[in-house]
Design an enzyme around this catalytic site. Structure first.
Site, PDB file in Angstrom:
ATOM      1  CG  ASP A   1      -1.787   1.180   1.381  1.00 32.96           C
ATOM      2  OD1 ASP A   1      -1.952   1.927   0.404  1.00 32.96           O
ATOM      3  OD2 ASP A   1      -2.290   1.399   2.500  1.00 32.96           O
TER       4      ASP A   1
ATOM      5  CD  GLU B   1      -4.395   7.005   0.431  1.00 31.58           C
ATOM      6  OE1 GLU B   1      -5.521   6.464   0.412  1.00 31.58           O
ATOM      7  OE2 GLU B   1      -3.474   6.610   1.196  1.00 31.58           O
TER       8      GLU B   1
ATOM      9  CG  ASP C   1      -4.783   2.746  -2.439  1.00 28.21           C
ATOM     10  OD1 ASP C   1      -3.768   2.138  -2.054  1.00 28.21           O
ATOM     11  OD2 ASP C   1      -5.229   3.755  -1.866  1.00 28.21           O
TER      12      ASP C   1
END
Length: 353
Positions: free
Chosen positions: A178, A210, A233
């Site tokens: 991630d 993010e 993502d």
């Protein structure tokens, strides 16, 4: 080891938390530049590779990945040489103690440290519920002056220190899946269509920050003003109980994210995705999340941007060692490729309704 796996290794082993994404953007600039008509940056550090259509009236499709991984920023250097820090992204306290970390100085020098854990000998009968605010990083230095002499100052950033390992034929373990998954896929998709004439302008971008609030996504949407966007993502798998109905299962294909706290997938976009996947026998699974992605900000930008998340799931994300299945990545890459091949003005008109 396949080229895709090599890219996962290269990108996950880079260090870059929120606000400190320079290593990743440099990698992407180097790897995207040979195929791009233009490389641009926004004022927060997000990077964009642009492939322009020969069609003067072409619509613009943006594929967005965030570069940052969860980490820390050093806030204080104590007199004894230990480091205090603030988190950049979400961590559970119980995954931090006694783990090793990379501390990167402003000049790019790398150092290793560990978050201290009091030995059991000194905690007999006392539960250790250590808060992050009470934790420190031990570099092995004995004084603040020694730390400063090493080149570390307040504002240095910290990331998990681990290795990239193949566990089975299809599964790999590393940090920062991630969202270096997204960075891998935008690189390979852009390369895939490098010599293909498209009726759309294709923009792949890697956003910043993010993990601390989808901040770079707003800059991306306002800068590019895409007609449609796909966010790539990695989301947490929750399949450890072995149930076939678990939310996010390794090896079961890409994620069709129906809803999270930042966006609801509109039914017209959902049907386009699912029908295209089924027509091309691409494995997919439905997914819901209490978290969010860059799609949360992008879909609200400008006059509204039709947006979907093309995700994969990873076990134990936001820790030192996440596990992912490369077959899920190949499924995500396959559906993204089919989307780019099929998007036209009617597609965009349909998903705007």
């Amino acid at each position: 080891m396949s080229k895709s796996v090599e890219r996962f290794k290269e990108l996950t082993m880079l260090d870059g938390t929120s606000g400190f994404e320079g290593e990743i953007s440099s990698y992407l600039e180097k790897n995207l530049s040979p195929y791009a008509d233009e490389i641009k940056y926004d004022n927060l550090g997000g990077i964009y590779a642009i492939k322009k259509s020969k069609n003067p009236n072409a619509k613009t499709v943006m594929i967005a990945a965030h570069m940052d991984e969860v980490g820390f920023v050093v806030t204080k250097i104590l007199p004894n040489g230990f480091l205090k820090f603030e988190t950049l992204g979400g961590f559970r306290e119980d995954v931090l103690l006694a783990q090793t970390y990379t501390i990167t100085s402003y000049e790019g020098k790398k150092f290793t440290g560990v978050i201290g854990s009091i030995p059991k000998h000194f905690t007999a009968g006392v539960a250790q519920n250590v808060k992050i605010s009470d934790m420190t990083i031990d570099l092995g230095a004995s004084s603040r002056e020694e730390v400063l002499a090493m080149g570390i100052r307040e504002g240095a950033f910290v990331t998990p220190k681990t290795s990239f390992e193949q566990l089975t034929e299809h599964r790999f373990m590393t940090k920062a899946v991630d969202n270096r998954y997204g960075c891998v896929i935008i690189t390979e998709i852009f390369e895939q269509f490098a010599n293909v004439d498209l009726d759309i302008n294709l923009v792949v971008c890697a956003t910043v920050q993010e993990e601390v609030g989808l901040r770079g996504a707003s800059a991306a949407a306002n800068m590019i003003k895409p007609d449609v966007c796909f966010v790539v993502d990695c989301s947490p798998a929750n399949d450890m109980d072995g149930s076939k109905t678990s939310n996010g299962r390794l090896g079961e294909g890409f994620l069709v994210r129906l809803v999270d706290r930042t966006m609801v997938l509109r039914p017209n976009m959902r049907e386009k995705l699912v029908n295209l996947a089924e027509e091309n026998e691409i494995k997919y699974q439905y997914y819901t999340s209490p978290g969010g992605t860059d799609a949360g900000n992008i879909h609200q930008a400008v006059n509204g941007v039709p947006t979907a998340v093309i995700g994969i799931s990873g076990r134990y994300i936001h820790t030192h060692n996440a596990i992912f299945d490369i077959r899920d990545y190949y499924a995500a890459k396959a559906i993204l490729g089919k989307l780019i091949e099929t998007i036209d003005e009617k597609f965009i008109e349909d998903v705007r309704k």
